[in-house]
Design a protein around this motif. Structure first.
Motif, short mmCIF file in Angstrom:
data_model
loop_
_atom_site.label_atom_id
_atom_site.label_comp_id
_atom_site.label_asym_id
_atom_site.label_seq_id
_atom_site.Cartn_x
_atom_site.Cartn_y
_atom_site.Cartn_z
N VAL A 38 0.84 -1.20 0.00
CA VAL A 38 0.00 0.00 0.00
C VAL A 38 0.87 1.25 0.00
O VAL A 38 0.57 2.23 -0.68
CB VAL A 38 -0.94 -0.01 1.22
CG1 VAL A 38 -1.69 1.33 1.32
CG2 VAL A 38 -1.93 -1.16 1.13
N GLN A 49 -3.71 6.79 1.72
CA GLN A 49 -3.66 5.37 2.07
C GLN A 49 -5.06 4.76 2.17
O GLN A 49 -5.29 3.65 1.65
CB GLN A 49 -2.88 5.20 3.38
CG GLN A 49 -2.69 3.75 3.81
CD GLN A 49 -3.82 3.24 4.67
OE1 GLN A 49 -4.45 4.03 5.39
NE2 GLN A 49 -4.10 1.94 4.60
N SER A 53 -6.21 1.64 -0.18
CA SER A 53 -6.61 0.40 0.49
C SER A 53 -8.02 -0.02 0.06
O SER A 53 -8.28 -1.21 -0.13
CB SER A 53 -6.56 0.58 2.00
OG SER A 53 -5.24 0.79 2.44
N LYS A 57 -8.94 -3.45 -1.87
CA LYS A 57 -9.93 -4.35 -1.28
C LYS A 57 -10.97 -4.77 -2.33
O LYS A 57 -11.35 -5.95 -2.41
CB LYS A 57 -10.61 -3.66 -0.10
CG LYS A 57 -11.65 -4.51 0.63
CD LYS A 57 -12.14 -3.78 1.86
CE LYS A 57 -13.13 -4.64 2.64
NZ LYS A 57 -14.42 -4.80 1.91
N ARG A 67 -3.79 -10.79 -1.54
CA ARG A 67 -3.07 -10.03 -0.50
C ARG A 67 -2.32 -11.01 0.38
O ARG A 67 -2.81 -12.08 0.73
CB ARG A 67 -4.01 -9.15 0.32
CG ARG A 67 -5.00 -9.90 1.17
CD ARG A 67 -6.05 -8.97 1.79
NE ARG A 67 -5.47 -7.89 2.54
CZ ARG A 67 -5.12 -7.98 3.83
NH1 ARG A 67 -5.24 -9.12 4.47
NH2 ARG A 67 -4.64 -6.93 4.47
#
Length: 336
Positions: A38, A49, A53, A57, A67
Motif C-alpha cells: 500500500v 492510504q 486500500s 480491497k 493479498r
C-alpha cells in the motif's frame, strides 16, 4: 478442461466492473509488472492510504488480486486464473505511451531504484563484517552441514551462487564443482569475496558484478544454482527465482536458503530486509510455477540461547527435464 479456463457472464461483468475505474485500472497495470505494498501504491499514484486500500480491497473481492500479510506490511499481487488473465489482456491493449501509465511506471522505477540503493548502501557498510553478522541469526555451521548433506557427495560440473556476498559458498563447495561463478550487486562484497578466494587459492571460481533479476549468464548452463540468504532483501523474490531457474541445466538443482516467517520488524529498518521470511507453501508455489520439483525442505531452528528466534529453511528443487548429451555451455560467458 477448456471450460475451466473460461469466465461466466456474471464473472466477466464483475471483473470489468472491478477494473472499470481509473485508480483500479492503474493499480492493475502496476501489479501486472510486480507486487506492491500500500505504501508503494500510495507514493506512485499520489493518493491517500485509505483510498488506495479501498481500491485494493475491491480488486481482491473481485478475485483479481491476492493479498499477503507480512508483519505490519501487506503485499498485493495479481491472482492466477481467467479473471486476472482477462485483466492482464486488457492492460496489454493500452498504449505504452499513455501518459498516466507511463508516469506511474517512472515513479515505480524510482521507488525500486531507491530501495536498491538503500540495500546497496547497507551492504557496502557491512561488507567486511557480513559473515560475522549473519552468524547472529542462525548457526552457520548447522546451515552449512545441512547444505552439504542436501547436495550429497557426488561432484557436479558447474555452480552458480547468486548474491554470493563474501563468497563463502564458493569456498564451502569448492571440492564439489569443476567451475563456479558468484554474482553480487555490491562491489564492496565482491572485493571481500575476491580476497577470500585468493586467500583460499581457488582458481576455478570467480565472482562478477550482476543483477539477480537479469543474469548475464547463458541459459541452461549450471548444474547447481544457490540463492543463499538473498530473497528477504528483494522486492520481487519470484522474479529472481525465475532467473535462477532459467540458468539451470536439465536435471539441475536449485538450492534456496532463507529465513522462515518471523515477526522481527526491526530487520526492515536496521538491516534493509524487505521480507520477513518465507513459508513452505509460498516457496512451493513459486518453485512449481517454474516447472521445478521440490525435493527437500529442511527447517533449522535457532539455538536456545539465540534471542533473535530466527529459523533458517533450506529448500532443494530439481529441474525434471531429462539430461541430454549437449555440450556444457561456457558459464563464464556473458549474454545480453
Amino acid at each position: 478442461m477448456a471450460d475451466e479456463l473460461k469466465l461466466s457472464v456474471d464473472d466477466t461483468l464483475a471483473a470489468l466492473r472491478a477494473v472499470g475505474e481509473a485508480t483500479r485500472l492503474r493499480l492493475i497495470a502496476l501489479l501486472s509488472e510486480s507486487e506492491l505494498t500500500v505504501k508503494d501504491a500510495t507514493a506512485i499514484l499520489g493518493q491517500s492510504q485509505p483510498r488506495i486500500s479501498r481500491h485494493l480491497k475491491l480488486l481482491a473481492e473481485a478475485g483479481l488480486i491476492l493479498r499477503f500479510p507480512e508483519g505490519s506490511w501487506v503485499y498485493y499481487r495479481l491472482a492466477d486464473g481467467p479473471a486476472a488473465d482477462a485483466a492482464r489482456d486488457l492492460i496489454s491493449r493500452i498504449s505504452k505511451d499513455d501518459p498516466v501509465l507511463s508516469g506511474d511506471r517512472e515513479r515505480f522505477q524510482a521507488i525500486r531504484k531507491a530501495k536498491a540503493e538503500e540495500a546497496a548502501a547497507y551492504f557496502a557498510a557491512k561488507a567486511k563484517t557480513w559473515d560475522t553478522e549473519r552468524s547472529l541469526h542462525a548457526a552457520d555451521s548447522d546451515v552449512e552441514k545441512a547444505l552439504l548433506s542436501a547436495l550429497g557427495d557426488k561432484p557436479f560440473q558447474s555452480f552458480l551462487d547468486l548474491g554470493t556476498g563474501t563468497g563463502r559458498l564458493l569456498e564451502l563447495l569448492s571440492s564439489r564443482y569443476t567451475s563456479a561463478l558468484g554474482i553480487d550487486a555490491s562491489h564492496d562484497m565482491l572485493s571481500v569475496a575476491r580476497a577470500n578466494l585468493a586467500r583460499s587459492g581457488l582458481s576455478n571460481a570467480q565472482v562478477r558484478h550482476g543483477d539477480i533479476y537479469a543474469l548475464n549468464v547463458p541459459p541452461r548452463s549450471f548444474d547447481v544454482v544457490a540463492v543463499h540468504q538473498v530473497l528477504h532483501f528483494l522486492d520481487d523474490p519470484a522474479r529472481a527465482l525465475a532467473e535462477a531457474a532459467r540458468a539451470l541445466r536439465p536435471g539441475g538443482r536449485l538450492l534456496i536458503i532463507d529465513f522462515a516467517p518471523h515477526e522481527l520488524e526491526f530487520l526492515r529498518e536496521t538491516h534493509a530486509h524487505r521480507r520477513l521470511g518465507f513459508g513452505h507453501d509460498q516457496m512451493r508455489r513459486w518453485v512449481e510455477a517454474l516447472d521445478l520439483e521440490m525435493e527437500q525442505v529442511t527447517d533449522l531452528a535457532p539455538q536456545t540461547d539465540n534471542d533473535t528466534k530466527l529459523t533458517v529453511t533450506l529448500w532443494l528443487a530439481r529441474d525434471p527435464r531429462i539430461v541430454t548429451d549437449l555440450p556444457l555451455a561456457n558459464t563464464t560467458r556473458e549474454v545480453a
